[in-house]
Design a protein around this motif. Structure first.
Motif, short mmCIF file in Angstrom:
data_model
loop_
_atom_site.label_atom_id
_atom_site.label_comp_id
_atom_site.label_asym_id
_atom_site.label_seq_id
_atom_site.Cartn_x
_atom_site.Cartn_y
_atom_site.Cartn_z
N ALA A 44 0.84 -1.21 0.00
CA ALA A 44 0.00 0.00 0.00
C ALA A 44 0.87 1.25 0.00
CB ALA A 44 -0.93 -0.01 1.22
N ILE A 45 1.96 1.24 0.77
CA ILE A 45 2.87 2.39 0.81
C ILE A 45 3.51 2.60 -0.56
CG2 ILE A 45 5.03 3.26 1.80
CD1 ILE A 45 4.27 1.85 4.41
N LEU A 46 3.92 1.51 -1.21
CA LEU A 46 4.55 1.61 -2.53
C LEU A 46 3.58 2.15 -3.58
CD1 LEU A 46 6.69 -1.66 -2.63
CD2 LEU A 46 7.54 0.69 -2.59
N ILE A 47 2.31 1.72 -3.52
CA ILE A 47 1.31 2.24 -4.46
C ILE A 47 1.16 3.74 -4.31
CG2 ILE A 47 -1.16 2.25 -5.00
CD1 ILE A 47 -1.18 -0.76 -4.34
N LEU B 222 -5.22 9.40 -7.60
CA LEU B 222 -6.02 8.18 -7.47
C LEU B 222 -5.18 7.03 -6.91
CD1 LEU B 222 -8.11 8.35 -10.76
CD2 LEU B 222 -8.88 8.86 -8.43
N LEU B 223 -3.92 6.93 -7.34
CA LEU B 223 -3.05 5.89 -6.80
C LEU B 223 -2.74 6.12 -5.32
CD1 LEU B 223 -0.49 5.34 -9.72
CD2 LEU B 223 -2.23 3.74 -8.90
N VAL B 224 -2.53 7.38 -4.98
CA VAL B 224 -2.33 7.70 -3.56
C VAL B 224 -3.55 7.29 -2.75
CG1 VAL B 224 -2.02 9.56 -1.88
CG2 VAL B 224 -0.67 9.55 -3.98
N ALA B 225 -4.74 7.60 -3.29
CA ALA B 225 -5.98 7.24 -2.60
C ALA B 225 -6.10 5.73 -2.45
CB ALA B 225 -7.18 7.79 -3.37
N ALA B 226 -5.75 4.99 -3.53
CA ALA B 226 -5.82 3.52 -3.46
C ALA B 226 -4.87 2.99 -2.40
CB ALA B 226 -5.48 2.92 -4.83
N GLY B 227 -3.66 3.55 -2.33
CA GLY B 227 -2.70 3.13 -1.33
C GLY B 227 -3.20 3.40 0.08
N ILE B 228 -3.86 4.54 0.27
CA ILE B 228 -4.38 4.89 1.60
C ILE B 228 -5.52 3.94 2.01
CG2 ILE B 228 -5.71 6.67 2.83
CD1 ILE B 228 -3.99 8.74 1.38
N VAL B 229 -6.40 3.63 1.05
CA VAL B 229 -7.48 2.68 1.35
C VAL B 229 -6.90 1.32 1.73
CG1 VAL B 229 -9.42 1.40 0.37
CG2 VAL B 229 -9.21 3.84 -0.05
N GLY B 230 -5.88 0.87 0.96
CA GLY B 230 -5.24 -0.40 1.30
C GLY B 230 -4.59 -0.36 2.66
N LEU B 231 -3.97 0.77 2.98
CA LEU B 231 -3.32 0.92 4.28
C LEU B 231 -4.34 0.79 5.41
CD1 LEU B 231 -0.69 1.78 5.84
CD2 LEU B 231 -1.64 4.08 5.77
#
Length: 323
Positions: free
Chosen positions: A153-156, A309-318
């Motif tokens: 998630a951090i890498l995304i 959007l990728l940052v948002a996806a990473g945050i949701v995964g986190l």
């Protein structure tokens, strides 16, 4: 059918993910971190404006010099109104607090230096390698653990930040990884080191509530930082201290917003692994884009939207995968 609370595996994957996300949102460190990220972005924007009347280190000093009295007043008010007793300070607390304080001063100075060379979004984005560096510092110094899913998630999010920070023009892309980029990455590392040091300082206190320990850490660190940077200004830029005091109408806002943001960060660090806190803090990218658009009137490209959007996806995964 078993309820969601029973943890049944018969719950559909999508529904289970939504339930887990809702559950994670109830964890108090999450809204505290989002508030900290917003306040940090606001403070950076105020410091960028302050840079027009002060030197790099004068604008850096504003954050600490005007925050220290407010942090001490907050601690005094907390002790007075609650009747709580401050736990005794120990060597680990003192050394960790001072190490984190110096690292944060240097990182802030580097960031303000970048404001003079790159736009607000790009300058801040280079520091967003911080969560990766924070995770490494946390593992080495505090024995923190980061799962593979959280690392992904951090890498995304990091890929999203890189997309946001790539310049639109050809010449800018050629010079993308220049000296200033390295300064931004170094600043991210120093911010990461300070986060881990602050978590270590707060956790070293034997007694007190989370908020009390965070407030004590904040009061000590900001007081140390104010003394250290005023001494530095006296040696390197003797007249800058008077200019800093003369700019109190603008600088005081930097101090107030910086103090509130630091209090939120310190509270989150006390509650959770610093790498997870800093990774969720990538939500600042949304505030950063907003500042570029509406405050500094800088244009945002389609590629930057993909990055968001990728940052948002990473945050949701986190939020879904953090333990």
């Amino acid at each position: 059918m078993p309820s969601a609370e029973s943890g049944s595996t018969s719950l559909p994957c999508f529904d289970k993910s939504i339930w887990l996300l809702s559950k994670r949102r109830m964890e108090i460190w999450i809204p505290i971190t989002i508030a900290a990220a917003f306040l940090q972005n606001l403070r950076s924007a105020l410091q960028k404006k302050l840079r027009s009347s002060l030197s790099t280190w004068g604008a850096t000093a504003a954050r600490f010099v005007y925050a220290a009295p407010l942090a001490l007043a907050l601690l005094g008010g907390l002790l007075l109104t609650t009747g709580a007793k401050a736990p005794p300070l120990n060597l680990t607390f003192l050394l960790s607090g001072m190490a984190g304080g110096l690292a944060q001063i240097l990182a802030t100075g580097m960031l303000i230096h970048l404001f003079s060379h790159k736009n607000f979004t790009v300058a801040t984005a280079f520091t967003k390698t911080e969560p990766i560096q924070t995770a490494l510092f946390g593992i080495v110094l505090l024995g923190d653990h980061v799962s593979l899913a959280v690392a992904l998630a951090i890498l995304i999010s990091l890929v999203g930040v890189i997309l946001i920070s790539i310049p639109a023009d050809a010449e800018g892309r050629r010079n993308f990884l220049d000296r200033n980029a390295l300064i931004g990455i170094a600043a991210g590392g120093l911010f990461g080191l300070s986060a881990v040091a602050y978590r270590g300082a707060s956790l070293s206190l034997a007694d007190g509530s989370v908020f009390l320990r965070a407030t004590i850490t904040l009061a000590f660190v900001t007081s140390f930082q104010a003394v250290a940077i005023l001494a530095f200004l006296r040696l390197r830029e003797p007249g800058e201290t008077l200019r800093l005091l003369a700019s109190w109408r603008s600088a005081a806002w930097v101090g107030l917003v910086g103090m509130l943001g630091s209090l939120a960060w310190f509270t989150a660090f006390t509650l959770q692994n610093a790498a997870l806190v800093r990774a969720l803090g990538q939500v600042e990218v949304f505030f950063m884009i907003g500042a570029s658009l509406f405050v500094f009137r800088e244009r945002v490209k389609a590629r930057e939207i993909v990055g968001v959007l990728l940052v948002a996806a990473g945050i949701v995964g986190l939020v879904l995968w953090s333990a």
